[in-house]
Design a protein around this motif. Structure first.
Motif, PDB file in Angstrom:
ATOM      1  N   GLY A 186       0.781  -1.231   0.000  1.00 57.96           N
ATOM      2  CA  GLY A 186       0.000   0.000   0.000  1.00 57.96           C
ATOM      3  C   GLY A 186       0.812   1.281   0.000  1.00 57.96           C
ATOM      4  N   LYS A 187       2.121   1.164  -0.128  1.00 54.38           N
ATOM      5  CA  LYS A 187       2.985   2.348  -0.099  1.00 54.38           C
ATOM      6  C   LYS A 187       3.814   2.439  -1.377  1.00 54.38           C
ATOM      7  CE  LYS A 187       3.433   2.692   4.921  1.00 54.38           C
ATOM      8  NZ  LYS A 187       4.391   2.848   6.056  1.00 54.38           N
ATOM      9  N   GLN A 188       4.347   3.623  -1.623  1.00 59.03           N
ATOM     10  CA  GLN A 188       5.211   3.817  -2.778  1.00 59.03           C
ATOM     11  C   GLN A 188       6.598   3.248  -2.504  1.00 59.03           C
ATOM     12  OE1 GLN A 188       5.127   8.040  -3.723  1.00 59.03           O
ATOM     13  NE2 GLN A 188       3.534   7.693  -5.237  1.00 59.03           N
ATOM     14  N   ARG A 189       7.264   2.897  -3.591  1.00 59.27           N
ATOM     15  CA  ARG A 189       8.644   2.432  -3.465  1.00 59.27           C
ATOM     16  C   ARG A 189       9.513   3.576  -2.954  1.00 59.27           C
ATOM     17  NH1 ARG A 189      10.181  -0.459  -8.698  1.00 59.27           N
ATOM     18  NH2 ARG A 189       8.757  -1.999  -7.819  1.00 59.27           N
ATOM     19  N   GLU A 190      10.417   3.262  -2.027  1.00 62.12           N
ATOM     20  CA  GLU A 190      11.261   4.293  -1.439  1.00 62.12           C
ATOM     21  C   GLU A 190      12.722   3.859  -1.440  1.00 62.12           C
ATOM     22  OE1 GLU A 190      10.456   4.964   2.704  1.00 62.12           O
ATOM     23  OE2 GLU A 190      10.656   2.847   3.243  1.00 62.12           O
ATOM     24  N   LEU A 191      13.591   4.847  -1.481  1.00 63.86           N
ATOM     25  CA  LEU A 191      15.027   4.603  -1.428  1.00 63.86           C
ATOM     26  C   LEU A 191      15.451   4.258  -0.018  1.00 63.86           C
ATOM     27  CD1 LEU A 191      17.852   4.802  -2.842  1.00 63.86           C
ATOM     28  CD2 LEU A 191      17.872   7.200  -2.105  1.00 63.86           C
ATOM     29  N   VAL A 192      16.236   3.213   0.121  1.00 63.03           N
ATOM     30  CA  VAL A 192      16.716   2.776   1.435  1.00 63.03           C
ATOM     31  C   VAL A 192      18.182   3.163   1.637  1.00 63.03           C
ATOM     32  CG1 VAL A 192      17.170   0.771   2.901  1.00 63.03           C
ATOM     33  CG2 VAL A 192      15.096   0.849   1.497  1.00 63.03           C
ATOM     34  N   ALA A 193      19.017   2.858   0.652  1.00 68.38           N
ATOM     35  CA  ALA A 193      20.448   3.122   0.781  1.00 68.38           C
ATOM     36  C   ALA A 193      21.070   3.130  -0.603  1.00 68.38           C
ATOM     37  CB  ALA A 193      21.124   2.058   1.644  1.00 68.38           C
ATOM     38  N   ARG A 194      22.184   3.856  -0.739  1.00 69.89           N
ATOM     39  CA  ARG A 194      22.896   3.867  -2.010  1.00 69.89           C
ATOM     40  C   ARG A 194      24.391   3.867  -1.768  1.00 69.89           C
ATOM     41  NH1 ARG A 194      20.907   9.435  -1.710  1.00 69.89           N
ATOM     42  NH2 ARG A 194      22.620  10.917  -1.956  1.00 69.89           N
ATOM     43  N   ILE A 195      25.134   3.435  -2.794  1.00 70.84           N
ATOM     44  CA  ILE A 195      26.588   3.339  -2.691  1.00 70.84           C
ATOM     45  C   ILE A 195      27.203   3.730  -4.021  1.00 70.84           C
ATOM     46  CG2 ILE A 195      26.556   0.855  -3.249  1.00 70.84           C
ATOM     47  CD1 ILE A 195      28.974   0.592  -1.305  1.00 70.84           C
ATOM     48  N   THR A 196      28.224   4.582  -3.968  1.00 70.51           N
ATOM     49  CA  THR A 196      28.877   5.039  -5.187  1.00 70.51           C
ATOM     50  C   THR A 196      29.961   4.058  -5.606  1.00 70.51           C
ATOM     51  OG1 THR A 196      30.647   6.272  -4.104  1.00 70.51           O
ATOM     52  CG2 THR A 196      28.531   7.409  -4.376  1.00 70.51           C
ATOM     53  N   ALA A 197      30.516   4.307  -6.792  1.00 75.09           N
ATOM     54  CA  ALA A 197      31.614   3.479  -7.263  1.00 75.09           C
ATOM     55  C   ALA A 197      32.819   3.593  -6.339  1.00 75.09           C
ATOM     56  CB  ALA A 197      31.987   3.878  -8.685  1.00 75.09           C
ATOM     57  N   GLY A 198      32.917   4.716  -5.632  1.00 77.08           N
ATOM     58  CA  GLY A 198      33.996   4.911  -4.682  1.00 77.08           C
ATOM     59  C   GLY A 198      33.630   4.496  -3.265  1.00 77.08           C
ATOM     60  N   ASP A 199      32.534   3.767  -3.137  1.00 81.22           N
ATOM     61  CA  ASP A 199      32.078   3.219  -1.849  1.00 81.22           C
ATOM     62  C   ASP A 199      31.605   4.269  -0.849  1.00 81.22           C
ATOM     63  OD1 ASP A 199      34.381   0.391  -1.794  1.00 81.22           O
ATOM     64  OD2 ASP A 199      32.361   0.598  -2.618  1.00 81.22           O
ATOM     65  N   ARG A 200      31.189   5.419  -1.333  1.00 83.55           N
ATOM     66  CA  ARG A 200      30.522   6.361  -0.436  1.00 83.55           C
ATOM     67  C   ARG A 200      29.069   5.922  -0.304  1.00 83.55           C
ATOM     68  NH1 ARG A 200      31.714  12.440  -2.100  1.00 83.55           N
ATOM     69  NH2 ARG A 200      31.052  11.633  -4.135  1.00 83.55           N
ATOM     70  N   THR A 201      28.564   6.005   0.928  1.00 81.16           N
ATOM     71  CA  THR A 201      27.227   5.489   1.195  1.00 81.16           C
ATOM     72  C   THR A 201      26.308   6.573   1.739  1.00 81.16           C
ATOM     73  OG1 THR A 201      27.874   4.791   3.412  1.00 81.16           O
ATOM     74  CG2 THR A 201      28.092   3.164   1.649  1.00 81.16           C
ATOM     75  N   ASN A 202      25.017   6.318   1.569  1.00 84.14           N
ATOM     76  CA  ASN A 202      24.005   7.236   2.080  1.00 84.14           C
ATOM     77  C   ASN A 202      22.777   6.413   2.425  1.00 84.14           C
ATOM     78  OD1 ASN A 202      21.583   9.247   1.622  1.00 84.14           O
ATOM     79  ND2 ASN A 202      23.391  10.473   2.016  1.00 84.14           N
ATOM     80  N   TYR A 203      22.092   6.785   3.527  1.00 87.83           N
ATOM     81  CA  TYR A 203      20.976   5.984   4.015  1.00 87.83           C
ATOM     82  C   TYR A 203      19.741   6.845   4.292  1.00 87.83           C
ATOM     83  CZ  TYR A 203      24.699   2.614   4.838  1.00 87.83           C
ATOM     84  OH  TYR A 203      25.760   1.761   4.679  1.00 87.83           O
ATOM     85  N   ILE A 221      25.089  -0.838   3.489  1.00 86.17           N
ATOM     86  CA  ILE A 221      25.181  -1.235   2.090  1.00 86.17           C
ATOM     87  C   ILE A 221      26.644  -1.397   1.721  1.00 86.17           C
ATOM     88  CG2 ILE A 221      25.151   1.164   1.259  1.00 86.17           C
ATOM     89  CD1 ILE A 221      23.534   0.163  -1.175  1.00 86.17           C
ATOM     90  N   SER A 222      26.930  -2.399   0.906  1.00 87.71           N
ATOM     91  CA  SER A 222      28.300  -2.627   0.458  1.00 87.71           C
ATOM     92  C   SER A 222      28.248  -3.257  -0.930  1.00 87.71           C
ATOM     93  CB  SER A 222      29.059  -3.526   1.431  1.00 87.71           C
ATOM     94  OG  SER A 222      28.429  -4.789   1.543  1.00 87.71           O
ATOM     95  N   ARG A 223      29.413  -3.328  -1.581  1.00 91.66           N
ATOM     96  CA  ARG A 223      29.449  -3.918  -2.924  1.00 91.66           C
ATOM     97  C   ARG A 223      30.729  -4.710  -3.109  1.00 91.66           C
ATOM     98  NH1 ARG A 223      28.730   1.247  -6.487  1.00 91.66           N
ATOM     99  NH2 ARG A 223      29.011  -0.144  -8.253  1.00 91.66           N
ATOM    100  N   ASP A 224      30.652  -5.752  -3.921  1.00 91.76           N
ATOM    101  CA  ASP A 224      31.800  -6.581  -4.271  1.00 91.76           C
ATOM    102  C   ASP A 224      31.999  -6.436  -5.781  1.00 91.76           C
ATOM    103  OD1 ASP A 224      33.501  -8.668  -5.099  1.00 91.76           O
ATOM    104  OD2 ASP A 224      32.896  -9.906  -3.397  1.00 91.76           O
ATOM    105  N   LEU A 225      32.977  -5.648  -6.174  1.00 85.86           N
ATOM    106  CA  LEU A 225      33.181  -5.378  -7.589  1.00 85.86           C
ATOM    107  C   LEU A 225      33.507  -6.639  -8.370  1.00 85.86           C
ATOM    108  CD1 LEU A 225      35.207  -2.036  -7.478  1.00 85.86           C
ATOM    109  CD2 LEU A 225      32.784  -2.360  -7.997  1.00 85.86           C
ATOM    110  N   GLY A 226      34.254  -7.529  -7.759  1.00 86.56           N
ATOM    111  CA  GLY A 226      34.643  -8.747  -8.460  1.00 86.56           C
ATOM    112  C   GLY A 226      33.475  -9.656  -8.767  1.00 86.56           C
ATOM    113  N   LYS A 227      32.449  -9.573  -7.938  1.00 84.76           N
ATOM    114  CA  LYS A 227      31.287 -10.442  -8.113  1.00 84.76           C
ATOM    115  C   LYS A 227      30.073  -9.689  -8.659  1.00 84.76           C
ATOM    116  CE  LYS A 227      32.626 -13.617  -4.407  1.00 84.76           C
ATOM    117  NZ  LYS A 227      32.224 -14.235  -3.118  1.00 84.76           N
ATOM    118  N   ASN A 228      30.244  -8.407  -8.986  1.00 85.00           N
ATOM    119  CA  ASN A 228      29.113  -7.604  -9.474  1.00 85.00           C
ATOM    120  C   ASN A 228      27.896  -7.758  -8.576  1.00 85.00           C
ATOM    121  OD1 ASN A 228      30.605  -6.684 -11.632  1.00 85.00           O
ATOM    122  ND2 ASN A 228      29.108  -7.271 -13.169  1.00 85.00           N
ATOM    123  N   THR A 229      28.129  -7.655  -7.287  1.00 84.27           N
ATOM    124  CA  THR A 229      27.054  -7.864  -6.315  1.00 84.27           C
ATOM    125  C   THR A 229      27.030  -6.727  -5.312  1.00 84.27           C
ATOM    126  OG1 THR A 229      27.287 -10.269  -6.539  1.00 84.27           O
ATOM    127  CG2 THR A 229      26.106  -9.453  -4.608  1.00 84.27           C
TER     128      THR A 229
END
Length: 115
Positions: free
Chosen positions: A42-59, A69-77
């Motif tokens: 019943g609600k709109q989709r909302e942003l939870v967290a984001r991460i840049t290519a340089g691993d800067r994060t925002n919540y 939030i984190s990312r593994d460049l080698g695994k594209n995950t």
């Protein structure tokens, strides 16, 4: 075509933890901002967290201090570690680009927080 597949959701009690994964196909992962979004019933989709290519994060304020939030460049995950889960976190969680979610939406992964 770039695709995303989310996984790792489930049923957890309040205060519990889950780790979500998002596998990204295609050669865009290392140069774009990736984000997790969620949509509760019943609600709109909302942003939870984001991460840049340089691993800067925002919540989003609602998850700050509880989600990571984190990312593994080698695994594209990209991952979302969720701790101290609350019933209000119940939603389908999706990953996509930010600020423009131009990848076709994946199936999402359901997170249910309930006792």
């Amino acid at each position: 075509q770039v695709q995303v597949v989310e996984s790792g959701g489930g049923l957890v009690q309040p205060g519990g933890s889950l780790r979500l994964s998002c596998a990204v196909s295609g050669n865009i992962f290392s140069i774009y901002v990736m984000a997790w979004y969620r949509q509760a019933p019943g609600k709109q989709r909302e942003l939870v967290a984001r991460i840049t290519a340089g691993d800067r994060t925002n919540y989003a304020d609602s998850v700050k201090g509880r989600f990571t939030i984190s990312r593994d460049l080698g695994k594209n995950t990209v991952f979302l570690q969720m701790n101290s889960l609350e019933p209000e976190d119940t939603a389908v969680y999706y990953c996509n680009l930010y600020p423009r979610a131009t990848i076709p939406w994946g199936p999402g992964t359901q997170v249910t927080v309930s006792s």
